[in-house]
Design a protein around this motif. Sequence first.
Motif, mmCIF file in Angstrom:
data_model
loop_
_atom_site.group_PDB
_atom_site.id
_atom_site.type_symbol
_atom_site.label_atom_id
_atom_site.label_comp_id
_atom_site.label_asym_id
_atom_site.label_seq_id
_atom_site.Cartn_x
_atom_site.Cartn_y
_atom_site.Cartn_z
ATOM 1 N N ASP A 159 15.464 -52.754 -11.579
ATOM 2 C CA ASP A 159 16.146 -54.022 -11.331
ATOM 3 C C ASP A 159 16.194 -54.211 -9.830
ATOM 4 N N GLY A 160 15.646 -55.372 -9.358
ATOM 5 C CA GLY A 160 15.611 -55.628 -7.922
ATOM 6 C C GLY A 160 16.958 -55.936 -7.334
ATOM 7 N N ASP A 161 17.942 -56.215 -8.143
ATOM 8 C CA ASP A 161 19.277 -56.495 -7.620
ATOM 9 C C ASP A 161 19.953 -55.203 -7.197
ATOM 10 N N GLU A 162 21.148 -55.345 -6.692
ATOM 11 C CA GLU A 162 21.896 -54.176 -6.250
ATOM 12 C C GLU A 162 23.354 -54.322 -6.664
ATOM 13 N N GLY A 163 24.093 -53.186 -6.570
ATOM 14 C CA GLY A 163 25.503 -53.201 -6.935
ATOM 15 C C GLY A 163 25.691 -53.439 -8.408
ATOM 16 N N GLU A 164 26.712 -54.190 -8.738
ATOM 17 C CA GLU A 164 26.987 -54.458 -10.141
ATOM 18 C C GLU A 164 25.925 -55.347 -10.778
ATOM 19 N N ASN A 165 25.155 -56.089 -9.927
ATOM 20 C CA ASN A 165 24.082 -56.922 -10.475
ATOM 21 C C ASN A 165 22.920 -56.089 -10.990
ATOM 22 N N ALA A 166 22.890 -54.797 -10.585
ATOM 23 C CA ALA A 166 21.815 -53.919 -11.045
ATOM 24 C C ALA A 166 22.270 -52.996 -12.168
ATOM 25 N N GLU A 167 23.513 -53.136 -12.633
ATOM 26 C CA GLU A 167 24.002 -52.293 -13.724
ATOM 27 C C GLU A 167 23.357 -52.726 -15.039
ATOM 28 N N MET A 168 22.932 -51.721 -15.829
ATOM 29 C CA MET A 168 22.196 -51.992 -17.063
ATOM 30 C C MET A 168 22.818 -51.231 -18.226
ATOM 31 N N LYS A 169 22.477 -51.667 -19.415
ATOM 32 C CA LYS A 169 22.872 -50.964 -20.625
ATOM 33 C C LYS A 169 21.693 -50.983 -21.595
ATOM 34 N N TYR A 170 21.582 -49.833 -22.316
ATOM 35 C CA TYR A 170 20.467 -49.649 -23.241
ATOM 36 C C TYR A 170 21.004 -49.582 -24.671
ATOM 37 N N ARG A 171 20.161 -50.006 -25.603
ATOM 38 C CA ARG A 171 20.501 -49.870 -27.008
ATOM 39 C C ARG A 171 19.230 -49.897 -27.843
ATOM 40 N N ILE A 172 19.319 -49.256 -29.020
ATOM 41 C CA ILE A 172 18.202 -49.231 -29.950
ATOM 42 C C ILE A 172 18.366 -50.404 -30.909
ATOM 43 N N VAL A 173 17.330 -51.211 -30.991
ATOM 44 C CA VAL A 173 17.430 -52.421 -31.810
ATOM 45 C C VAL A 173 16.609 -52.310 -33.095
ATOM 46 N N ASP A 174 15.663 -51.382 -33.150
ATOM 47 C CA ASP A 174 14.828 -51.315 -34.344
ATOM 48 C C ASP A 174 14.066 -49.992 -34.337
ATOM 49 N N GLY A 175 13.397 -49.705 -35.451
ATOM 50 C CA GLY A 175 12.562 -48.518 -35.539
ATOM 51 C C GLY A 175 12.950 -47.617 -36.693
ATOM 52 N N ASP A 176 11.975 -46.811 -37.194
ATOM 53 C CA ASP A 176 12.255 -45.909 -38.302
ATOM 54 C C ASP A 176 13.075 -44.695 -37.884
ATOM 55 N N GLY A 177 13.238 -44.481 -36.588
ATOM 56 C CA GLY A 177 14.055 -43.362 -36.112
ATOM 57 C C GLY A 177 15.443 -43.770 -35.685
ATOM 58 N N LYS A 178 15.832 -45.005 -36.019
ATOM 59 C CA LYS A 178 17.149 -45.502 -35.613
ATOM 60 C C LYS A 178 18.269 -44.675 -36.216
ATOM 61 N N GLU A 179 18.048 -44.105 -37.399
ATOM 62 C CA GLU A 179 19.077 -43.300 -38.058
ATOM 63 C C GLU A 179 19.222 -41.925 -37.415
ATOM 64 N N TYR A 180 18.162 -41.454 -36.745
ATOM 65 C CA TYR A 180 18.157 -40.096 -36.209
ATOM 66 C C TYR A 180 18.375 -40.041 -34.700
ATOM 67 N N LEU A 181 18.095 -41.153 -33.995
ATOM 68 C CA LEU A 181 18.161 -41.162 -32.539
ATOM 69 C C LEU A 181 19.158 -42.201 -32.061
ATOM 70 N N ASP A 182 19.655 -41.972 -30.852
ATOM 71 C CA ASP A 182 20.569 -42.919 -30.211
ATOM 72 C C ASP A 182 20.304 -42.856 -28.715
#
Length: 736
Positions: A243-266
């Motif tokens: 992310d080219g931004d900085e500070g709080e503008n560069a804060e990110m969050k990840y999540r799993i949205v699909d896939g056959d391993g959704k039950e096994y991975l996080d």
Amino acid sequence: MYQGYSSIRGTLLSPTKILKKEKMTLSLRSDKDRGDGTARYVLSGEGAGTIFRIDEKSGDLHATQRLDREEKASYTLQAQAFNKITGLPLEPATEFIVKIHDINDNEPKFTKAVYTASVPEMSDIGTFVIEVNATDADDATYGNSAKLVYSILQGQPYFSVEPETGEIALSNMDREVRKEYQVVIQAKDMAGQMGGLSGTTMVNVTLTDVNDSPPRFAYSSYHLSTYESAEIGSTVGRIKANDGDEGENAEMKYRIVDGDGKEYLDIITDETTQEGVMVIKKKLDYESKRVYTVKVEVTNTHQDPSFSDLGPFLDTAIVKVTAKDVDEPPVFSRPQYVFEVNEDTPKGIAVGTIAAWDPDATHYPIQYAIDQHTDPERLYHIDPKNGSITILKSLDREVSKWHNISVLASEINNPHQRSRVPVLIKVLDVNDNAPEFAMIYETFVCENVKAGQLIQTISAIDTDDPLVGHKFVFTLSSMNPNFTIFDNEDNTARILTRRSGFNRREMSVYYLPVVISDSDYPIQSSTSTLTIRVCSCDATGNMRSCSVDALLLSAGLSTGALVAILLCILILLMIVVLFSALKKQRRKEPLIISKEDVRDNVVSYNDEGGGEEDTQAFDIGTLRHPEVIESNKLRRDIIPEMLFPYHRPSPMKECADVRDFIISRLQENDTDPFTPPYDSLATYAYEGNGSIAESLSSLESSVTEGDHEYDYLSNWGPQFKKLADMYIGKDTGVAN
């Protein structure tokens, strides 16, 4: 009238700039000056003699040094002409002002050497950044020496400056391209014309960040791997978006949205590094699935709606996790096993079966064993091949209701690969224990009790545990004439009297056998005995006393009578010992045989007496001749606190018998107020008249040739028993 004084006729002859300073020559001439050299000019006022000097003859005014308008713009002086000869003034003094005309000898100067400013990136063109300001020391009212014009020397084309005000504005810029700028601003006098002087300043401009850059993954897909034995919550790997931004503008969050391993991975977000951490959510299994695929999405935590027209601020990537094979221990069919067994189950009967298998592709055979630490009494056995658990010893639920053991399963080819499972065995109850009293009962019955009166409520306990609860039945083992029992049918029973009036003298304790039975199958019963004491009670039924000793004391038996009873018993014991020691006895010895009489008489008392002359303390003659009547006189061995009238009874006429002798002595001691308050023991050696044994002495027994009958105990025993019975009957009123 001097020429030029009144109208300040002086003229600036040759104004000359010298090092940004001014030099002037001014000629002053009085109208009274004839030109014959008799006039003398005198100068006074500001700077006279120092800055300004006047020629006394000609009146020319000269500046002795360079003048600076910025230091002093004007000087006030006085000039006067005098006659050299007479010294008199030719005319009054005249005041005049010398004004210094400005020249452009000062460059513009800014109020700050360096300016600092900040402005959000992506701001509109012409957005105000900062205003700079410069000053010029020259005279702004005279010419253009102080008229300034601002221009930008460095910073174009991103910034611009207003020429007259010095306001700096910016053009459209992107912070991600460049974050900081240095702008050089010039201020020039003379309205910016050629030859004007100038000054410069530096302006540091920083573009502040706005969330105008969405996060982006570096790759469209990522490949990770881990062992199938990885624990839940363990880390598989990390991925990161940029992310080219900085500070709080560069804060990110990840999540799993699909896939056959959704039950096994996080995936979770590392807030420090802004990375996505892939973790195990459920145990992986290499044998069932080799590759687990998930679709990961990344977004900014803080989004600016002003830049919504730039598109969605998110990105996605595919993450593939490969499970690697490991040699795993056996797996049981259940996390734990629970079995039930009756406590009367015979040995060798199976309780249940355990099942486990090798989860690896090799499918090695499994062997079973019981952890002996969990079965120290060796109650169970497991078949190492089929996992069947059998009983080795008899079980008792009353000792232990549950047995918790651990079963181990290991691979035959690799015994180190093993696992364990808890096995809970519940021992079911069988009615094999009889009920009994719930407690030890302290039961009593009053002597004045009425028939049908309640004297005790009893209950029972049973160590067995039937499913529907206990149900006890109370009965008497046989018909009892004194007491009866009534079953309350609530596991309690009442003990009632069948008759009224009990006598401790006749019977002080009764024993009542009670039969208690349960209602389970097979029926178990036991007999418990209830001990019932007979007690003395008041009118309200409260117990006062239950002991036999208390009964004797309540009947009027004195302490002296009790001592007499004990004395009789002691005499009987002495006679028994004496008869057993004697071997032969022929004739009765006289009462007094000589001074060498071997018999001893011991009297214990606390008074020393008066020595050999004191014959009143104790007269042993009474023991040898009880027929002698003693005179009624006071004892001198004890001084009584008060005197009581006392009449010593005369001995009984028929005292030849030992019984009469003892009774007489007891009565004397009981009624004598002068006896010591402490206990004393007197040994009476009088045999009594008409003894069938004659003398008890062993003297001369050895000369007897014939055998002698020594069965004195059989002859004397009935007499002493009769004596004791008679005494007790007379003294206490108790029937023989």
